[in-house]
Design a protein around this motif. Structure first.
Motif, short mmCIF file in Angstrom:
data_model
loop_
_atom_site.label_atom_id
_atom_site.label_comp_id
_atom_site.label_asym_id
_atom_site.label_seq_id
_atom_site.Cartn_x
_atom_site.Cartn_y
_atom_site.Cartn_z
N ALA A 209 51.48 13.61 115.72
CA ALA A 209 51.46 13.70 114.26
C ALA A 209 50.41 12.75 113.71
O ALA A 209 50.21 11.65 114.22
N MET A 210 49.75 13.20 112.63
CA MET A 210 48.77 12.39 111.92
C MET A 210 49.19 12.30 110.46
O MET A 210 49.35 13.32 109.78
N LEU A 211 49.40 11.08 109.97
CA LEU A 211 49.82 10.83 108.59
C LEU A 211 48.64 10.25 107.82
O LEU A 211 48.23 9.11 108.08
N ASN A 212 48.09 11.01 106.89
CA ASN A 212 46.95 10.56 106.10
C ASN A 212 47.43 10.10 104.73
O ASN A 212 48.07 10.86 104.01
N ASN A 213 47.13 8.86 104.39
CA ASN A 213 47.49 8.32 103.08
C ASN A 213 46.23 8.14 102.24
O ASN A 213 45.39 7.30 102.55
N ASP A 214 46.12 8.94 101.20
CA ASP A 214 44.91 8.92 100.37
C ASP A 214 45.33 8.96 98.91
O ASP A 214 45.84 9.95 98.42
N MET A 215 45.15 7.83 98.23
CA MET A 215 45.52 7.61 96.83
C MET A 215 47.04 7.59 96.67
O MET A 215 47.67 8.60 96.38
N ILE A 216 47.61 6.43 96.87
CA ILE A 216 49.07 6.27 96.77
C ILE A 216 49.44 5.17 95.77
O ILE A 216 50.55 4.64 95.82
N LYS A 261 54.28 23.37 112.23
CA LYS A 261 54.60 22.00 112.66
C LYS A 261 54.32 21.00 111.54
O LYS A 261 55.04 20.00 111.39
N SER A 262 53.28 21.25 110.76
CA SER A 262 52.99 20.33 109.65
C SER A 262 54.08 20.38 108.59
O SER A 262 54.44 19.35 108.01
N ARG A 263 54.63 21.58 108.35
CA ARG A 263 55.76 21.67 107.41
C ARG A 263 56.98 20.93 107.96
O ARG A 263 57.73 20.30 107.22
N GLN A 264 57.20 21.03 109.28
CA GLN A 264 58.32 20.30 109.86
C GLN A 264 58.13 18.80 109.71
O GLN A 264 59.08 18.05 109.45
N LEU A 265 56.88 18.33 109.88
CA LEU A 265 56.60 16.91 109.69
C LEU A 265 56.85 16.49 108.25
O LEU A 265 57.44 15.43 107.98
N ALA A 266 56.42 17.32 107.30
CA ALA A 266 56.64 17.00 105.88
C ALA A 266 58.13 16.93 105.57
O ALA A 266 58.58 16.02 104.86
N ARG A 267 58.91 17.88 106.10
CA ARG A 267 60.36 17.83 105.88
C ARG A 267 60.97 16.58 106.50
O ARG A 267 61.86 15.95 105.92
N TYR A 268 60.50 16.24 107.68
CA TYR A 268 60.99 15.04 108.37
C TYR A 268 60.74 13.81 107.50
O TYR A 268 61.62 12.96 107.32
N ILE A 308 49.44 15.81 107.91
CA ILE A 308 49.83 15.95 106.50
C ILE A 308 49.08 14.93 105.66
O ILE A 308 48.46 13.99 106.18
N ARG A 309 49.14 15.11 104.35
CA ARG A 309 48.57 14.13 103.42
C ARG A 309 49.66 13.61 102.50
O ARG A 309 50.40 14.37 101.88
N VAL A 310 49.74 12.28 102.40
CA VAL A 310 50.61 11.62 101.43
C VAL A 310 49.75 11.23 100.24
O VAL A 310 48.69 10.62 100.40
N CYS A 311 50.20 11.58 99.03
CA CYS A 311 49.37 11.35 97.84
C CYS A 311 50.27 11.12 96.63
O CYS A 311 51.36 11.69 96.52
N GLU A 312 49.80 10.30 95.72
CA GLU A 312 50.54 10.03 94.49
C GLU A 312 50.88 11.33 93.76
O GLU A 312 50.20 12.36 93.94
N MET A 313 51.91 11.30 92.92
CA MET A 313 52.37 12.49 92.23
C MET A 313 51.45 12.89 91.08
O MET A 313 51.15 14.06 90.89
N ASN A 314 51.02 11.91 90.32
CA ASN A 314 50.22 12.18 89.12
C ASN A 314 48.89 11.44 89.22
O ASN A 314 48.87 10.22 89.34
N GLU A 315 47.80 12.19 89.15
CA GLU A 315 46.48 11.58 89.29
C GLU A 315 45.89 11.23 87.93
O GLU A 315 46.20 11.87 86.92
N ASN A 316 45.04 10.21 87.93
CA ASN A 316 44.38 9.79 86.70
C ASN A 316 42.87 9.91 86.91
O ASN A 316 42.27 9.13 87.64
N TYR A 317 42.29 10.91 86.26
CA TYR A 317 40.88 11.20 86.50
C TYR A 317 39.93 10.27 85.75
O TYR A 317 38.73 10.34 85.98
N TYR A 318 40.47 9.38 84.90
CA TYR A 318 39.64 8.33 84.32
C TYR A 318 39.29 7.28 85.39
O TYR A 318 38.29 6.58 85.27
N HIS A 319 40.12 7.17 86.40
CA HIS A 319 39.98 6.11 87.40
C HIS A 319 39.71 6.67 88.79
O HIS A 319 40.01 6.03 89.79
#
Length: 450
Positions: A209-216, A261-268, A308-319
């Motif tokens: 499994a690969m967990l990518n964290n981009d903008m959290i 498998k990626s969906r299973q990882l996300a559920r996990y 999978i990608r972990v990412c914040e729920m609401n993005e701010n395009y000013y920043h």
């Protein structure tokens, strides 16, 4: 009044009859590690990273600014954790050359991924788990390597989480190997991740499994002005990018397009994350990524790995991808003052819970199948023991076909189970359970037809 009282009594009886109690059981070791995650540490890492002025992939090699200086900063932190790992953690920069591509790499360029490998303790366990973020930053013009690009949230937040996880988890031992990696070249076309994914493929890594964290780190959206640090998104592919014709045939037969498998990882990660981290809901997004954007999990998916990608729920395009400036009274730019460090702490926690559980659990059960050879209103699943690690037992998972998450878990210590639910009406999966209750990822069954 006499008519109303019986109605109230009936409501109370029905309410208590249908109410369910949710029991949350937390592993003490994982819970202790999550308590150790420090919002203050995360803030320090983010501010230090933003202090390099720019971390653009093509920025000049200077002592106190630019991508090379920032990589050495991360490397020094990784190396400072080696002493507490009893020799299990080793850190280095994996340097490589990216050829000019006529787009965002104008000439052959030296890049590097900062790696910290926490070696597994079981010599028979070759499983690898990767947690990743990207160190490079950018402003409005993706080719401007000189302008200020502090990159506090994109992706200083992800890098800070990876550093904090390495600090905490390197004190512990796991049978499987965990790689904490900070890649470069993301904004120039996912270059560092593509190099690492190709390397893993060519060297036959057993990358589970690969967990990518981009903008959290952002909790306040632009335009809609939503201010919410209680939800986080996990993106996962449905139909695998590397799907073979045989895989496609089985998917069509089982209608398993929502059970990659990626969906299973996300559920996990949703189940484990919400089990251990309070006041944070994990939202499963059934897309590989957002429109017009990409992430470092994608090259791994293309090579056939679970990512999978972990990412914040609401993005701010000013920043995000903006020059630092004030315009019409609005502060633009990816600055540390717009990062919610408590939000980061919680998201770092769901990563830790998932990584620690996966690396401590036995591998997935093998040869998982569901018997479809006869018409019946029961369902029989069969499987074999995991190839790595010892399973104390197994969970057979069940959900209705329109449900996103598993709804029931049936425990058994056998390698088959028949349950009184029709295979036509439900989806199933099987996961192994090791000592300490550590659970493997779930495996969607293939049909047993003869």
């Amino acid at each position: 009044m006499k008519k109303i009282l019986p109605l109230i009594s009936l409501f109370i009886l029905v309410h208590f009859a249908t109410a369910q109690t949710t029991i949350i059981q937390r592993n003490a070791a994982i819970e202790s590690m999550i308590r150790e995650i420090s919002a203050e540490n995360l803030e320090k890492y983010v501010r230090d990273l933003a202090g390099f002025r720019t971390r653009h992939t093509l920025s000049q090699n200077k002592q106190k600014e630019g991508i090379f200086a920032s990589q050495n900063y991360v490397l020094d932190l990784f190396k400072s954790f080696e002493g507490q790992s009893d020799g299990r953690l080793s850190a280095y920069i994996d340097n490589f050359t990216i050829p000019a591509d006529g787009r965002r790499i104008p000439e052959d360029s030296e890049l590097g991924n900062v790696m910290a490998t926490l070696k597994g303790t079981d010599p028979n366990d070759d499983r690898v788990f990767i947690i990743s973020a990207h160190i490079d930053s950018r402003a409005s013009n993706v080719m401007d390597a000189a302008i200020d690009a502090p990159g506090a949230n994109d992706d200083g937040s992800g890098v800070a989480a990876v550093i904090e996880l390495a600090r905490i988890m390197s004190k512990k031992s796991y049978p499987a190997t965990i790689i904490f990696v900070v890649v470069s070249g993301e904004e120039q076309g996912l270059k560092g991740a593509a190099y690492l994914a190709e390397k893993a493929k060519n060297e036959n890594w057993n990358l589970v499994a690969m967990l990518n964290n981009d903008m959290i780190g952002n909790s306040h959206s632009s335009e809609t002005n939503i201010n919410d640090n209680t939800r986080v998104r996990i993106f996962s592919e449905g139909v695998p990018m590397a799907e073979t014709e045989r895989m496609a045939a089985i998917r069509r037969y089982t209608n398993g397009e929502n059970d990659s498998k990626s969906r299973q990882l996300a559920r996990y990660m949703k189940e484990l994350g919400e089990r251990y981290v309070d006041q944070l809901e994990v939202k499963l997004v059934y897309r590989n990524d957002r429109f017009l954007r990409g992430g470092d999990h994608t090259p791994f998916a293309r090579e056939g790995f679970t990512a999978i990608r972990v990412c914040e729920m609401n993005e701010n395009y000013y920043h995000q991808h903006e020059d630092v400036r004030v315009e019409n009274g609005i502060q633009y730019g990816d600055l540390p003052e717009f990062v919610d460090f408590e939000y980061m702490r919680k998201i770092t926690g769901i990563n830790l819970a998932s990584l620690a559980s996966l690396a401590a659990a036995p591998s997935e059960p093998s040869s998982v199948g569901i018997d479809v050879r006869r018409l019946s209103n029961t369902s029989t699943l069969r499987w074999e023991a995991p190839e790595t690690g010892k399973a104390k037992g197994y969970f057979v998972l069940m959900r209705e076909t329109d449900a996103s998450m598993w709804q029931k878990k049936f425990y058994t210590e056998e390698t088959s189970l028949t349950i009184p639910y029709s295979k036509d009406n439900y989806f199933f999966a099987v996961q192994a359970v090791g000592e300490g209750g550590y659970e493997s990822m779930a495996v969607f069954p293939q049909p047993i037809t003869r």
